[in-house]
Design a protein around this motif. Structure first.
Motif, PDB file in Angstrom:
ATOM      1  N   ALA A   1     -14.914   1.579  14.268  1.00  0.00           N
ATOM      2  CA  ALA A   1     -14.713   0.364  13.470  1.00  0.00           C
ATOM      3  C   ALA A   1     -14.462   0.704  12.007  1.00  0.00           C
ATOM      4  O   ALA A   1     -13.615   0.084  11.349  1.00  0.00           O
ATOM      5  CB  ALA A   1     -15.921  -0.557  13.596  1.00  0.00           C
ATOM      6  N   ASP A   2     -15.199   1.694  11.469  1.00  0.00           N
ATOM      7  CA  ASP A   2     -15.008   2.110  10.073  1.00  0.00           C
ATOM      8  C   ASP A   2     -13.593   2.644   9.870  1.00  0.00           C
ATOM      9  O   ASP A   2     -12.947   2.337   8.863  1.00  0.00           O
ATOM     10  CB  ASP A   2     -16.016   3.190   9.687  1.00  0.00           C
ATOM     11  N   GLN A   3     -13.135   3.438  10.789  1.00  0.00           N
ATOM     12  CA  GLN A   3     -11.828   4.049  10.629  1.00  0.00           C
ATOM     13  C   GLN A   3     -10.698   3.050  10.840  1.00  0.00           C
ATOM     14  O   GLN A   3      -9.665   3.121  10.161  1.00  0.00           O
ATOM     15  CB  GLN A   3     -11.704   5.236  11.575  1.00  0.00           C
ATOM     16  N   VAL A   4     -10.880   2.115  11.740  1.00  0.00           N
ATOM     17  CA  VAL A   4      -9.891   1.048  11.899  1.00  0.00           C
ATOM     18  C   VAL A   4      -9.857   0.203  10.631  1.00  0.00           C
ATOM     19  O   VAL A   4      -8.776  -0.168  10.146  1.00  0.00           O
ATOM     20  CB  VAL A   4     -10.216   0.186  13.137  1.00  0.00           C
ATOM     21  N   PHE A   5     -11.028  -0.096  10.088  1.00  0.00           N
ATOM     22  CA  PHE A   5     -11.089  -0.853   8.833  1.00  0.00           C
ATOM     23  C   PHE A   5     -10.351  -0.117   7.724  1.00  0.00           C
ATOM     24  O   PHE A   5      -9.541  -0.717   6.996  1.00  0.00           O
ATOM     25  CB  PHE A   5     -12.543  -1.083   8.423  1.00  0.00           C
ATOM     26  N   ASP A   6     -10.617   1.181   7.561  1.00  0.00           N
ATOM     27  CA  ASP A   6      -9.967   1.966   6.514  1.00  0.00           C
ATOM     28  C   ASP A   6      -8.452   1.953   6.691  1.00  0.00           C
ATOM     29  O   ASP A   6      -7.695   1.823   5.715  1.00  0.00           O
ATOM     30  CB  ASP A   6     -10.471   3.412   6.527  1.00  0.00           C
ATOM     31  N   ARG A   7      -8.000   2.098   7.916  1.00  0.00           N
ATOM     32  CA  ARG A   7      -6.567   2.106   8.212  1.00  0.00           C
ATOM     33  C   ARG A   7      -5.938   0.758   7.858  1.00  0.00           C
ATOM     34  O   ARG A   7      -4.906   0.691   7.177  1.00  0.00           O
ATOM     35  CB  ARG A   7      -6.351   2.443   9.691  1.00  0.00           C
TER      36      ARG A   7
ATOM     37  N   ARG B   1     -10.580  -4.025  21.585  1.00  0.00           N
ATOM     38  CA  ARG B   1     -10.733  -5.187  20.707  1.00  0.00           C
ATOM     39  C   ARG B   1     -12.011  -5.126  19.867  1.00  0.00           C
ATOM     40  O   ARG B   1     -12.036  -5.686  18.767  1.00  0.00           O
ATOM     41  CB  ARG B   1     -10.741  -6.473  21.527  1.00  0.00           C
ATOM     42  N   THR B   2     -13.046  -4.466  20.364  1.00  0.00           N
ATOM     43  CA  THR B   2     -14.333  -4.503  19.662  1.00  0.00           C
ATOM     44  C   THR B   2     -14.258  -3.920  18.248  1.00  0.00           C
ATOM     45  O   THR B   2     -14.650  -4.593  17.284  1.00  0.00           O
ATOM     46  CB  THR B   2     -15.423  -3.780  20.482  1.00  0.00           C
ATOM     47  N   PRO B   3     -13.764  -2.683  18.036  1.00  0.00           N
ATOM     48  CA  PRO B   3     -13.669  -2.168  16.666  1.00  0.00           C
ATOM     49  C   PRO B   3     -12.664  -2.950  15.815  1.00  0.00           C
ATOM     50  O   PRO B   3     -12.852  -3.082  14.604  1.00  0.00           O
ATOM     51  CB  PRO B   3     -13.230  -0.716  16.850  1.00  0.00           C
TER      52      PRO B   3
END
Length: 217
Positions: free
Chosen positions: A10-16, A45-47
Motif C-alpha cells: 500500500a505504501d509503495q502504491v501510494f508513493d507511485r 484492490r486492497t492496497p
C-alpha cells in the motif's frame, strides 16, 4: 508488481500514484477507478483502495462515487506551498548554520560543486536532482525533526514545477548562484545570513514556478 518489495504494498502504491499525480501522468480532471489501477499496476484492490484513501486525505484526489477525481496541484496550492516554505525553510538554514557537522558540510559543498558543473553542461535533469538534494541536506543538517518533516513533503510536491522552472536558463544560473551563497553562509556558521538568503531564494523560486505554471496553462 515485482518492483514493489521493500515496504508495504500500500505504501509503495501510494508513493507511485502520488508521484504520478504530482508529475502530471494523471492530469487534473482525470477519473481513477480501482479497476483501472488494478490493470495498470498489477496489484489487488486492497492496497489500491488504501492508497486512494490516503491520496484523498492529502487532497490530491476526491471521491466522486464513480471514481476518484484527480485534483493535483493547483496554482493556489503551489502559492500556499511556497509561502509555507518561505517561512519554514529559512529556519532550516538558520539551524543548519548553527548545527551542521563536517560530514554534512562536505556533502553540501559537493552538491553545490556538482550543480555548478551541471549548470556549465546545461544538464537540467541532474541539476533538478541536485536542487532537491541541496535542500534535503539542509533539512537534515538543521537537526530539527519537525522542520524536516514539514519541508520534505512540500519539496516533493513541487518537483514538477521546479523542473519546469529550471527549463529557463536565467533561473538555472540564478538558482546555482543562490545555492552557493547559502552554502557560504552555512559554512561560515552565519545563521542570520543563511536564513535571509534562503528566504530570498524561495521567493525567487516561487515567482519562477508560478510563471512557468501559467506559461504551460
Amino acid at each position: 508488481m515485482r518492483k514493489f518489495k521493500t515496504t508495504s504494498l500500500a505504501d509503495q502504491v501510494f508513493d507511485r500514484l502520488e508521484n504520478d499525480i504530482i508529475m502530471g501522468v494523471y492530469p487534473q480532471g482525470e477519473i481513477l477507478t480501482e479497476l483501472k489501477l488494478v490493470e495498470q499496476l498489477g496489484v489487488s484492490r486492497t492496497p489500491i483502495r488504501e492508497a486512494l484513501r490516503r491520496l484523498d486525505q492529502e487532497r490530491l484526489i476526491e471521491d466522486t462515487g464513480k471514481g476518484s477525481l484527480v485534483l493535483g496541484i493547483t496554482e493556489q496550492d503551489l502559492v500556499d506551498i511556497m509561502d509555507i516554505r518561505r517561512y519554514v525553510e529559512p529556519m532550516a538554514s538558520y539551524y543548519a548554520a548553527k548545527n551542521i557537522t563536517g560530514e554534512h558540510l562536505e556533502e553540501l559543498k559537493h552538491v553545490v560543486e556538482l550543480q555548478e558543473f551541471y549548470c556549465a553542461k546545461s544538464d537540467l535533469e541532474h541539476l533538478n536532482q541536485m536542487d532537491a538534494k541541496f535542500h534535503h541536506i539542509i533539512c537534515i543538517a538543521s537537526g530539527r525533526n519537525v522542520i524536516r518533516d514539514t519541508l520534505v513533503p512540500l519539496h516533493r510536491r513541487t518537483t514538477r514545477f521546479r523542473k519546469a522552472a529550471l527549463a529557463k536558463e536565467e533561473r538555472v544560473m540564478n538558482m546555482v548562484k543562490e545555492h552557493r551563497q547559502i552554502y557560504d553562509a552555512i559554512e561560515a556558521h552565519d545563521p542570520e545570513k543563511a536564513a535571509q538568503l534562503t528566504a530570498l531564494h524561495i521567493e525567487a523560486a516561487k515567482k519562477s514556478m508560478i510563471e512557468r505554471m501559467n506559461d504551460n496553462g
